[in-house]
Scaffold this motif. Structure first.
Motif, PDB file in Angstrom:
ATOM      1  N   LEU A 312       0.826  -1.207   0.000  1.00  0.00           N
ATOM      2  CA  LEU A 312       0.000   0.000   0.000  1.00  0.00           C
ATOM      3  C   LEU A 312       0.862   1.260   0.000  1.00  0.00           C
ATOM      4  N   LEU A 313       1.894   1.277   0.828  1.00  0.00           N
ATOM      5  CA  LEU A 313       2.791   2.428   0.864  1.00  0.00           C
ATOM      6  C   LEU A 313       3.519   2.601  -0.463  1.00  0.00           C
ATOM      7  N   ASP A 314       3.948   1.506  -1.052  1.00  0.00           N
ATOM      8  CA  ASP A 314       4.666   1.576  -2.324  1.00  0.00           C
ATOM      9  C   ASP A 314       3.770   2.163  -3.422  1.00  0.00           C
ATOM     10  N   TRP A 315       2.522   1.701  -3.447  1.00  0.00           N
ATOM     11  CA  TRP A 315       1.564   2.205  -4.444  1.00  0.00           C
ATOM     12  C   TRP A 315       1.358   3.710  -4.281  1.00  0.00           C
ATOM     13  N   GLY A 316       1.200   4.161  -3.037  1.00  0.00           N
ATOM     14  CA  GLY A 316       1.013   5.585  -2.798  1.00  0.00           C
ATOM     15  C   GLY A 316       2.217   6.410  -3.199  1.00  0.00           C
ATOM     16  N   ARG A 436      11.924   2.486   6.403  1.00  0.00           N
ATOM     17  CA  ARG A 436      12.831   1.480   5.828  1.00  0.00           C
ATOM     18  C   ARG A 436      13.631   0.774   6.927  1.00  0.00           C
ATOM     19  N   ARG A 437      14.125   1.517   7.903  1.00  0.00           N
ATOM     20  CA  ARG A 437      14.944   0.916   8.959  1.00  0.00           C
ATOM     21  C   ARG A 437      14.153  -0.055   9.811  1.00  0.00           C
ATOM     22  N   ARG A 438      12.857   0.220   9.976  1.00  0.00           N
ATOM     23  CA  ARG A 438      12.010  -0.667  10.769  1.00  0.00           C
ATOM     24  C   ARG A 438      11.472  -1.842   9.963  1.00  0.00           C
ATOM     25  N   GLY A 439      11.784  -1.880   8.690  1.00  0.00           N
ATOM     26  CA  GLY A 439      11.285  -2.951   7.841  1.00  0.00           C
ATOM     27  C   GLY A 439       9.805  -2.841   7.532  1.00  0.00           C
ATOM     28  N   ILE A 440       9.203  -1.676   7.811  1.00  0.00           N
ATOM     29  CA  ILE A 440       7.774  -1.489   7.552  1.00  0.00           C
ATOM     30  C   ILE A 440       7.515  -1.342   6.054  1.00  0.00           C
ATOM     31  N   TYR A 441       8.414  -0.636   5.385  1.00  0.00           N
ATOM     32  CA  TYR A 441       8.254  -0.416   3.941  1.00  0.00           C
ATOM     33  C   TYR A 441       9.454  -1.007   3.206  1.00  0.00           C
ATOM     34  N   ARG A 442       9.143  -1.884   2.248  1.00  0.00           N
ATOM     35  CA  ARG A 442      10.172  -2.457   1.371  1.00  0.00           C
ATOM     36  C   ARG A 442       9.740  -2.204  -0.064  1.00  0.00           C
ATOM     37  N   PRO A 443      10.507  -1.377  -0.793  1.00  0.00           N
ATOM     38  CA  PRO A 443      10.085  -1.003  -2.147  1.00  0.00           C
ATOM     39  C   PRO A 443       9.924  -2.221  -3.049  1.00  0.00           C
ATOM     40  N   VAL A 444       8.853  -2.208  -3.837  1.00  0.00           N
ATOM     41  CA  VAL A 444       8.626  -3.239  -4.843  1.00  0.00           C
ATOM     42  C   VAL A 444       9.505  -2.923  -6.045  1.00  0.00           C
ATOM     43  N   SER A 445       9.945  -3.923  -6.758  1.00  0.00           N
ATOM     44  CA  SER A 445      10.810  -3.714  -7.919  1.00  0.00           C
ATOM     45  C   SER A 445      10.096  -2.870  -8.967  1.00  0.00           C
ATOM     46  N   TRP A 447      11.173   0.561  -9.590  1.00  0.00           N
ATOM     47  CA  TRP A 447      11.417   1.988  -9.400  1.00  0.00           C
ATOM     48  C   TRP A 447      12.432   2.535 -10.404  1.00  0.00           C
ATOM     49  N   GLY A 448      13.404   1.727 -10.790  1.00  0.00           N
ATOM     50  CA  GLY A 448      14.420   2.198 -11.737  1.00  0.00           C
ATOM     51  C   GLY A 448      13.825   2.547 -13.090  1.00  0.00           C
ATOM     52  N   ILE A 449      12.999   1.665 -13.641  1.00  0.00           N
ATOM     53  CA  ILE A 449      12.396   1.931 -14.946  1.00  0.00           C
ATOM     54  C   ILE A 449      11.414   3.096 -14.855  1.00  0.00           C
ATOM     55  N   LEU A 450      10.741   3.232 -13.702  1.00  0.00           N
ATOM     56  CA  LEU A 450       9.842   4.369 -13.513  1.00  0.00           C
ATOM     57  C   LEU A 450      10.622   5.681 -13.549  1.00  0.00           C
ATOM     58  N   ALA A 451      11.789   5.715 -12.895  1.00  0.00           N
ATOM     59  CA  ALA A 451      12.614   6.921 -12.890  1.00  0.00           C
ATOM     60  C   ALA A 451      13.073   7.274 -14.302  1.00  0.00           C
ATOM     61  N   LEU A 452      13.481   6.265 -15.080  1.00  0.00           N
ATOM     62  CA  LEU A 452      13.932   6.512 -16.456  1.00  0.00           C
ATOM     63  C   LEU A 452      12.799   7.091 -17.293  1.00  0.00           C
ATOM     64  N   ARG A 453      11.625   6.514 -17.188  1.00  0.00           N
ATOM     65  CA  ARG A 453      10.472   7.015 -17.940  1.00  0.00           C
ATOM     66  C   ARG A 453      10.165   8.468 -17.567  1.00  0.00           C
ATOM     67  N   MET A 454      10.256   8.769 -16.271  1.00  0.00           N
ATOM     68  CA  MET A 454       9.904  10.108 -15.827  1.00  0.00           C
ATOM     69  C   MET A 454      10.928  11.151 -16.266  1.00  0.00           C
ATOM     70  N   VAL A 455      12.195  10.802 -16.294  1.00  0.00           N
ATOM     71  CA  VAL A 455      13.216  11.745 -16.748  1.00  0.00           C
ATOM     72  C   VAL A 455      12.914  12.212 -18.166  1.00  0.00           C
ATOM     73  N   VAL A 520       4.252  -9.553  -5.380  1.00  0.00           N
ATOM     74  CA  VAL A 520       5.676  -9.241  -5.317  1.00  0.00           C
ATOM     75  C   VAL A 520       6.080  -8.914  -3.892  1.00  0.00           C
ATOM     76  N   ALA A 521       5.244  -8.100  -3.229  1.00  0.00           N
ATOM     77  CA  ALA A 521       5.558  -7.752  -1.843  1.00  0.00           C
ATOM     78  C   ALA A 521       5.607  -8.981  -0.958  1.00  0.00           C
ATOM     79  N   SER A 522       4.693  -9.923  -1.209  1.00  0.00           N
ATOM     80  CA  SER A 522       4.664 -11.134  -0.399  1.00  0.00           C
ATOM     81  C   SER A 522       5.929 -11.953  -0.602  1.00  0.00           C
ATOM     82  N   LYS A 523       6.421 -11.999  -1.832  1.00  0.00           N
ATOM     83  CA  LYS A 523       7.632 -12.754  -2.108  1.00  0.00           C
ATOM     84  C   LYS A 523       8.848 -12.137  -1.440  1.00  0.00           C
ATOM     85  N   GLN A 524       8.783 -10.783  -1.263  1.00  0.00           N
ATOM     86  CA  GLN A 524       9.922 -10.125  -0.626  1.00  0.00           C
ATOM     87  C   GLN A 524       9.874 -10.249   0.884  1.00  0.00           C
TER      88      GLN A 524
END
Length: 525
Positions: A312-316, A436-445, A447-455, A520-524
């Motif tokens: 949910l956090l990743d989506w937001g 991130r330090r508490r392990g509450i949020y772990r980014p889903v794969s 983000w790199g391609i999203l950054a490239l598209r946005m640039v 994906v989040a579940s697998k991580q």
């Protein structure tokens, strides 16, 4: 209703609210301009707004909604109804007392908020601010009850009514400007009367929806029983650190408003109108996502579903970056056109346009940070961890005032806006690191391609906006021609951004919180 559809519903209705708010501010700019009396209104209006954010939308909502969601998921409906009754009874009594104290102490409060008005040359402005503060102080009682109703309705995923009720405040102020102002002296007092009419109207609008859920509060003076309720005590315990955290942020706004009253007359108004433009993206995206995420995060936490919580956090955050960055650049690069088209009428001069534009530029620097905070802070609130955001807020307050010392002497009112924007980025970064330090949020794969598209997409959009502004004189144009050019520029810029993202492979399905994200989040996990 899916989260994306819920967010779209809240966003669309919030857009209506912001448009009516914009119409309200256009009327204020045209009728009253940017001067001492207008500054007095904004100072007076900021006081109940500050308390609204402190007690209603801020500390109360952060403490009440997660616990209400937990009680709803784990207890019978009758116990949920009793909890709402007891919270509403306590809240009503306390806020009536707060309103009475505020009315009596209005001169002291205005002195704290706008000490620059204390001089003899601005005595009329000070007296007007005191009168309007007294008129509007009961607004905090109205809005706190509205916040309770909104918290209940949002928990039951009834997002429509809470999202549309702010429109009533704007309509009331518009009506007061048109029909009450001509009959009182000074006319600007009509705005304060309109605020109170709007507050009562917002409460009335919530009651039928609450009654339909059979959750309409039954107020009682048996405060001893309400105070003894263990769940009520939990909410109050959560409110203490939440109040501290929100008060830290509001203290920063209070200090900035006070500083602005010492700058050139009109500074408070320039900042207020620039803030109005910033409210469009922050409300349409940040507030909408935060509103729909908090109940969903609370339920995921109650069920112990850590993978869903992180997803949910990743989506937001993805939506925040995808839409927030172009919004920030669009505001900055189109600032002169936006301010001229919206406010350059009547008493609002070309010089006022230039000063407001500087504030918009400064605010735009921190827009992505402001939006990200709306997503990241609920990541702590839904876990009933309010102390961590409080500690971060104290640090951000110190950063803001250090930036003020550096920036305000050089940039005047724009320095105040820039310090808020930069501090918001610091706030968002600190919240992200904490999650991130508490392990509450772990980014889903991905983000790199999203950054490239946005640039690529943001670069194309920005190039067009720079070209357009080099060939358009916004102050020289007038009437519908100027409006048409602005709409055309915004439409083409948005089209370029969207088409570039499509060309880079982004599709609408990628914006949905599809089941694949959770997998994906579940697998991580």
């Amino acid at each position: 209703m899916s989260l994306l559809r819920s967010a779209a519903t809240v966003s669309g209705l919030t857009l209506l609210s912001r448009f009516t708010g914009l119409a309200r501010d256009i009327l204020i700019a045209r009728a009253f301009g940017a001067g001492g009396l207008t500054d007095a209104f904004w100072v007076a209006f900021r006081i109940p707004n500050l308390l609204r954010r402190l007690f209603a939308e801020g500390a109360f909502s952060q403490a009440f909604v997660p616990i209400l969601g937990e009680v709803k998921a784990q207890r019978p409906e009758a116990e949920v109804r009793v909890l709402i009754d007891r919270v509403a009874s306590l809240l009503s009594v306390v806020l009536v007392l707060v309103a009475l104290v505020g009315i009596i102490a209005a001169p002291l409060i205005v002195s704290a908020m706008g000490s620059g008005m204390r001089g003899p040359e601005r005595a009329a402005d000070f007296d007007s601010a005191v009168w309007m503060t007294r008129m509007m102080f009961p607004y905090i009682t109205c809005m706190s009850l509205v916040a309770l109703a909104s918290g209940v309705l949002n928990t039951w995923r009834r997002f429509t009514v809470p999202a549309v009720t702010p429109v009533l405040l704007n309509l009331a102020m518009i009506g007061a400007s048109l029909w009450i102002a001509p009959h009182i002296d000074p006319p600007i007092y009509a705005l304060a009367i309109g605020v109170m009419i709007g507050g009562v109207a917002q409460i009335a609008a919530q009651l039928p929806a609450m009654a339909k859920l059979k959750m309409l509060p039954r107020l009682s003076l048996d405060l001893r029983t309400a105070w003894a309720d263990p769940t009520v005590k939990r909410i109050l315990r959560q409110m203490l650190p939440a109040t501290l955290g929100v008060s830290v942020a509001q203290l920063s706004l209070l200090i900035n408003t006070n500083i602005a009253t010492w700058l050139a007359p009109g500074s408070v108004t320039w900042l207020s109108f620039a803030d109005r433009l910033m409210e469009f993206p922050t409300a349409l995206l940040g507030v909408a996502l935060g509103t729909v995420l908090l109940p969903s995060l609370s339920q995921a936490h109650a069920k112990g579903d850590t993978a869903q919580y992180s997803a949910l956090l990743d989506w937001g955050l993805r939506l925040t970056v995808l839409l927030g960055l172009p919004a920030a650049l669009g505001l900055a690069l189109s600032s002169e056109g936006l301010v001229a088209v919206l406010f350059h009428y009547g008493a609002f001069t070309a010089a006022d346009v230039g000063q407001t534009r500087l504030a918009v530029l400064a605010y735009a620097v921190g827009l992505v940070g402001l939006l990200a905070v709306k997503i990241l802070a609920p990541g702590f609130y839904a876990r009933q961890d309010i102390r961590t955001p409080v500690r971060i807020a104290v640090m951000v307050l110190v950063v803001t005032q250090m930036l003020n010392l550096l920036l305000v002497p050089q940039l005047q009112h724009a320095g105040l806006a820039l310090s808020i924007g930069l501090a918001a980025c610091v706030n968002a970064l600190a919240l992200l690191i904490g999650l991130r330090r508490r392990g509450i949020y772990r980014p889903v794969s991905g983000w790199g391609i999203l950054a490239l598209r946005m640039v690529v997409a943001v670069g194309a959009m920005s190039a067009f906006l720079v070209f357009a502004n080099q060939h358009l004189d916004w102050l020289a144009m007038h009437g519908l021609v100027r409006v048409a050019y602005l709409l055309g520029v915004i439409g083409v810029a948005a089209g370029i951004y969207g088409l570039a993202l499509l060309a880079m492979g982004l599709r609408p399905r990628h914006l949905r919180r599809a089941s694949a994200v959770s997998v994906v989040a579940s697998k991580q996990a």
